[in-house]
Scaffold this motif. Structure first.
Motif, PDB file in Angstrom:
ATOM      1  N   ALA A 160      29.656  -9.404 -17.141  1.00 23.84           N
ATOM      2  CA  ALA A 160      28.322  -9.409 -16.525  1.00 23.84           C
ATOM      3  C   ALA A 160      27.230  -9.407 -17.586  1.00 23.84           C
ATOM      4  CB  ALA A 160      28.173  -8.203 -15.600  1.00 23.84           C
ATOM      5  N   LEU A 161      27.404  -8.618 -18.644  1.00 22.56           N
ATOM      6  CA  LEU A 161      26.418  -8.588 -19.733  1.00 22.56           C
ATOM      7  C   LEU A 161      26.338  -9.947 -20.422  1.00 22.56           C
ATOM      8  CD1 LEU A 161      27.228  -5.051 -21.146  1.00 22.56           C
ATOM      9  CD2 LEU A 161      24.984  -5.781 -20.318  1.00 22.56           C
ATOM     10  N   ALA A 162      27.484 -10.602 -20.584  1.00 19.02           N
ATOM     11  CA  ALA A 162      27.490 -11.924 -21.209  1.00 19.02           C
ATOM     12  C   ALA A 162      26.769 -12.945 -20.338  1.00 19.02           C
ATOM     13  CB  ALA A 162      28.921 -12.374 -21.469  1.00 19.02           C
ATOM     14  N   ARG A 163      27.010 -12.880 -19.018  1.00 18.81           N
ATOM     15  CA  ARG A 163      26.367 -13.833 -18.104  1.00 18.81           C
ATOM     16  C   ARG A 163      24.858 -13.687 -18.116  1.00 18.81           C
ATOM     17  NH1 ARG A 163      30.841 -12.731 -14.871  1.00 18.81           N
ATOM     18  NH2 ARG A 163      29.767 -11.117 -13.685  1.00 18.81           N
ATOM     19  N   HIS A 164      24.394 -12.441 -18.291  1.00 19.79           N
ATOM     20  CA  HIS A 164      22.958 -12.175 -18.216  1.00 19.79           C
ATOM     21  C   HIS A 164      22.335 -11.923 -19.591  1.00 19.79           C
ATOM     22  CE1 HIS A 164      23.010 -12.138 -13.840  1.00 19.79           C
ATOM     23  NE2 HIS A 164      24.067 -11.327 -13.877  1.00 19.79           N
ATOM     24  N   ALA A 165      23.033 -12.316 -20.640  1.00 16.38           N
ATOM     25  CA  ALA A 165      22.517 -12.213 -22.015  1.00 16.38           C
ATOM     26  C   ALA A 165      22.013 -10.807 -22.332  1.00 16.38           C
ATOM     27  CB  ALA A 165      21.403 -13.242 -22.224  1.00 16.38           C
ATOM     28  N   GLY A 166      22.767  -9.794 -21.887  1.00 18.65           N
ATOM     29  CA  GLY A 166      22.420  -8.413 -22.197  1.00 18.65           C
ATOM     30  C   GLY A 166      21.314  -7.825 -21.351  1.00 18.65           C
ATOM     31  N   ASN A 167      20.855  -8.526 -20.325  1.00 24.19           N
ATOM     32  CA  ASN A 167      19.782  -8.026 -19.459  1.00 24.19           C
ATOM     33  C   ASN A 167      20.363  -6.976 -18.508  1.00 24.19           C
ATOM     34  OD1 ASN A 167      17.918  -7.690 -17.286  1.00 24.19           O
ATOM     35  ND2 ASN A 167      16.942  -9.622 -17.845  1.00 24.19           N
ATOM     36  N   VAL A 168      20.093  -5.710 -18.798  1.00 23.00           N
ATOM     37  CA  VAL A 168      20.683  -4.602 -18.044  1.00 23.00           C
ATOM     38  C   VAL A 168      20.208  -4.616 -16.588  1.00 23.00           C
ATOM     39  CG1 VAL A 168      20.821  -2.088 -17.854  1.00 23.00           C
ATOM     40  CG2 VAL A 168      21.008  -3.181 -20.094  1.00 23.00           C
ATOM     41  N   SER A 169      18.947  -4.951 -16.351  1.00 21.88           N
ATOM     42  CA  SER A 169      18.422  -4.983 -14.973  1.00 21.88           C
ATOM     43  C   SER A 169      19.155  -6.025 -14.145  1.00 21.88           C
ATOM     44  CB  SER A 169      16.918  -5.286 -14.987  1.00 21.88           C
ATOM     45  OG  SER A 169      16.211  -4.246 -15.625  1.00 21.88           O
ATOM     46  N   ALA A 170      19.398  -7.188 -14.751  1.00 20.24           N
ATOM     47  CA  ALA A 170      20.108  -8.253 -14.031  1.00 20.24           C
ATOM     48  C   ALA A 170      21.547  -7.838 -13.736  1.00 20.24           C
ATOM     49  CB  ALA A 170      20.076  -9.547 -14.829  1.00 20.24           C
ATOM     50  N   VAL A 171      22.197  -7.174 -14.694  1.00 21.65           N
ATOM     51  CA  VAL A 171      23.565  -6.696 -14.489  1.00 21.65           C
ATOM     52  C   VAL A 171      23.591  -5.659 -13.364  1.00 21.65           C
ATOM     53  CG1 VAL A 171      25.459  -5.393 -15.534  1.00 21.65           C
ATOM     54  CG2 VAL A 171      24.306  -7.190 -16.844  1.00 21.65           C
ATOM     55  N   ALA A 172      22.616  -4.761 -13.356  1.00 26.09           N
ATOM     56  CA  ALA A 172      22.543  -3.734 -12.306  1.00 26.09           C
ATOM     57  C   ALA A 172      22.407  -4.371 -10.930  1.00 26.09           C
ATOM     58  CB  ALA A 172      21.372  -2.788 -12.577  1.00 26.09           C
ATOM     59  N   ARG A 173      21.570  -5.414 -10.833  1.00 26.47           N
ATOM     60  CA  ARG A 173      21.417  -6.098  -9.547  1.00 26.47           C
ATOM     61  C   ARG A 173      22.715  -6.768  -9.111  1.00 26.47           C
ATOM     62  NH1 ARG A 173      16.349  -7.512 -11.702  1.00 26.47           N
ATOM     63  NH2 ARG A 173      17.138  -9.536 -12.398  1.00 26.47           N
ATOM     64  N   THR A 192      20.469   3.051 -14.737  1.00 27.59           N
ATOM     65  CA  THR A 192      20.941   4.250 -15.430  1.00 27.59           C
ATOM     66  C   THR A 192      22.466   4.292 -15.460  1.00 27.59           C
ATOM     67  OG1 THR A 192      18.977   5.447 -14.697  1.00 27.59           O
ATOM     68  CG2 THR A 192      20.819   6.772 -15.499  1.00 27.59           C
ATOM     69  N   GLN A 193      23.092   3.892 -14.334  1.00 24.64           N
ATOM     70  CA  GLN A 193      24.552   3.892 -14.276  1.00 24.64           C
ATOM     71  C   GLN A 193      25.126   2.840 -15.222  1.00 24.64           C
ATOM     72  OE1 GLN A 193      26.959   5.918 -12.352  1.00 24.64           O
ATOM     73  NE2 GLN A 193      27.993   4.945 -14.072  1.00 24.64           N
ATOM     74  N   ILE A 194      24.498   1.670 -15.305  1.00 27.81           N
ATOM     75  CA  ILE A 194      24.966   0.619 -16.219  1.00 27.81           C
ATOM     76  C   ILE A 194      24.908   1.112 -17.664  1.00 27.81           C
ATOM     77  CG2 ILE A 194      24.580  -1.733 -17.041  1.00 27.81           C
ATOM     78  CD1 ILE A 194      25.606  -1.556 -14.168  1.00 27.81           C
ATOM     79  N   ARG A 195      23.800   1.744 -18.032  1.00 27.25           N
ATOM     80  CA  ARG A 195      23.659   2.261 -19.405  1.00 27.25           C
ATOM     81  C   ARG A 195      24.676   3.371 -19.674  1.00 27.25           C
ATOM     82  NH1 ARG A 195      19.469   0.066 -21.885  1.00 27.25           N
ATOM     83  NH2 ARG A 195      17.736  -0.805 -20.654  1.00 27.25           N
ATOM     84  N   ARG A 196      24.972   4.180 -18.660  1.00 28.17           N
ATOM     85  CA  ARG A 196      25.962   5.249 -18.823  1.00 28.17           C
ATOM     86  C   ARG A 196      27.346   4.654 -19.121  1.00 28.17           C
ATOM     87  NH1 ARG A 196      25.399   7.677 -14.020  1.00 28.17           N
ATOM     88  NH2 ARG A 196      23.631   8.872 -14.765  1.00 28.17           N
ATOM     89  N   TRP A 197      27.704   3.597 -18.402  1.00 29.50           N
ATOM     90  CA  TRP A 197      28.986   2.931 -18.667  1.00 29.50           C
ATOM     91  C   TRP A 197      28.995   2.295 -20.059  1.00 29.50           C
ATOM     92  CZ3 TRP A 197      28.966   0.296 -13.239  1.00 29.50           C
ATOM     93  CH2 TRP A 197      29.526   1.167 -12.305  1.00 29.50           C
TER      94      TRP A 197
END
Length: 418
Positions: free
Chosen positions: A383-396, A403-408
């Motif tokens: 997911a991070l690769a698909r969204h080029a490290g965009n945490v908000s996009a991965v969370a969506r 916060t949960q994405i960053r925790r993982w």
């Protein structure tokens, strides 16, 4: 196979595709929706021109992603190859495809040409059988019992019975569980002026209001014992005695009942009179839960959007479409309507995952999350690769808070830059 809800055109009619004479189907983006012998094209901007392939392998159908840009999703997870189970939804772009193992011999059709009554149309083979029984029974004098979970459309079916029966009187409905027991008999049987304190005038009651028509007793299992005895007299004698009256009134009515429990089970534990049960015994119709007629979700969404006055250019994100198909809908169509109303209250011209009720977001997240840490790490990396490290996009995408994405990410020693 059904082409279901299209997020960028949610009012598009569903389409049934026969799998009987097909062994391989390629699905991809086209200028318009079309179905050929071995191709399906969808006017979906998030799809690749060669997005996925469906192949018959023995008695099973297998989905294979063809290196599509936005992926092929099943049960909230991106997949490269998957053996389909009955009722599973495949999300490609903004569009859902629903697989049905049975009924594959039926011909391709864009829209069902006939319906039993307003609001009672279906692509579900199981529900179609029930509606045919309902239409046939409506023209007889037999009592009709409509079973099903809450929110499955039992009252709508009862209204169809009345409309198809041709009876000239009114359709009158009462929820036996929603009226206090102390008031129920007065509501049903009516009363004479002075029958009790506060009875300042004669009241006809619902049974006499349904004379020459249809009386629908919803949740009849909630009827108190005294009311059960009085209703039995109505059915046996064709007359009703108002509270405080000294002379019964003749009535001619059709009784339709419904319950989300089993009347026979209530008789067995002595909560329902066996003689009344015998009088009500007739044609039994079962309204299946929404999770068992998921091929109808597209049609129901379009109908409900029109009912609640949604804007004509409304669209759904891919995540929102995925959540609608991932949810089990324990409260059925009533819950679907509430979910759409909730989303429309906060959305603009596009319903995103975050606009849907929390229960739907949680359903998608629960399906999307793998059980083991190794699988979770792989999902997160992809997911991070698909969204080029965009945490908000991965969370969506994963239906989680940032916060949960960053925790993982901290757990697995990752950083967005990597």
């Amino acid at each position: 196979m059904f082409i279901g809800l299209a997020g960028d055109a949610p009012r598009s009619p569903p389409c049934r595709i026969s799998l009987a004479d097909r062994t391989r189907i390629q699905v991809g983006r086209g200028e318009s929706r079309s179905v050929g012998d071995d191709t399906i094209t969808l006017a979906d901007t998030r799809m690749s021109s060669r997005h996925m392939r469906l192949s018959r392998v023995g008695t099973e159908w297998v989905v294979e992603d063809l290196d599509s840009k936005n992926g092929t999703w099943i049960n909230g997870q991106r997949t490269t190859r998957h053996v389909l189970a009955d009722g599973e939804a495949i999300i490609v772009g903004h569009t859902a495809l629903v697989f049905r193992a049975a009924g594959g011999e039926l011909p391709d059709v864009v829209a069902r040409p006939a319906k039993v009554h307003d609001g009672l149309a279906t692509y579900s083979a199981a529900l179609e059988v029930q509606l045919a029984r309902l239409a046939s029974a409506a023209r007889s004098l037999a009592p009709i019992e409509i079973n099903g979970e809450t929110g499955t459309g039992k009252e709508l079916a009862a209204r169809a019975v009345h409309a198809l029966s041709g009876r000239p009187g009114r359709f009158v409905a009462i929820n036996c569980g929603a009226v206090p027991a102390s008031l129920l008999e007065g509501e049903l049987f009516g009363h004479r002026r002075g029958a009790y304190t506060g009875a300042n005038e004669d009241r006809v009651g619902l049974i006499r209001s349904a004379d020459s028509g249809t009386l629908f007793l919803d949740e009849i299992v909630e009827l108190p014992a005294t009311s059960q005895a009085a209703l039995l007299r109505v059915l046996q004698e064709g007359e009703v005695m108002p509270i405080g009256g000294d002379k019964p009134d003749k009535v001619d009515l059709r009784i339709v009942t419904s319950t989300h429990r089993t009347l026979d089970a209530e008789v067995a534990v002595e909560r329902f009179r066996p003689d009344l049960r015998a009088r009500l015994l007739g044609v039994q119709i079962t309204m299946p839960p929404l999770r068992d007629r998921i091929e109808d979700l597209c049609m129901l969404v379009a109908t409900l959007l029109d009912r609640v006055g949604a804007r004509p250019d409304l669209t759904f994100s891919a995540d929102a479409v995925m959540a609608l198909y991932a949810h089990r809908w324990p409260l059925n169509i009533r819950e679907l309507e509430h979910a759409l109303i909730t989303a429309l209250a906060v959305a603009g011209d596009r319903i995103e995952l975050e606009h849907l009720p929390a229960t739907l977001q949680e359903s998608l997240a629960a399906k999307a999350m793998p059980a083991s840490d190794a699988e979770l790490r792989d999902v997160l990396v992809a997911a991070l690769a698909r969204h080029a490290g965009n945490v908000s996009a991965v969370a969506r995408e994963l239906g989680k808070d940032r916060t949960q994405i960053r925790r993982w990410m901290r757990r697995f020693g990752m950083s967005p830059e990597e």
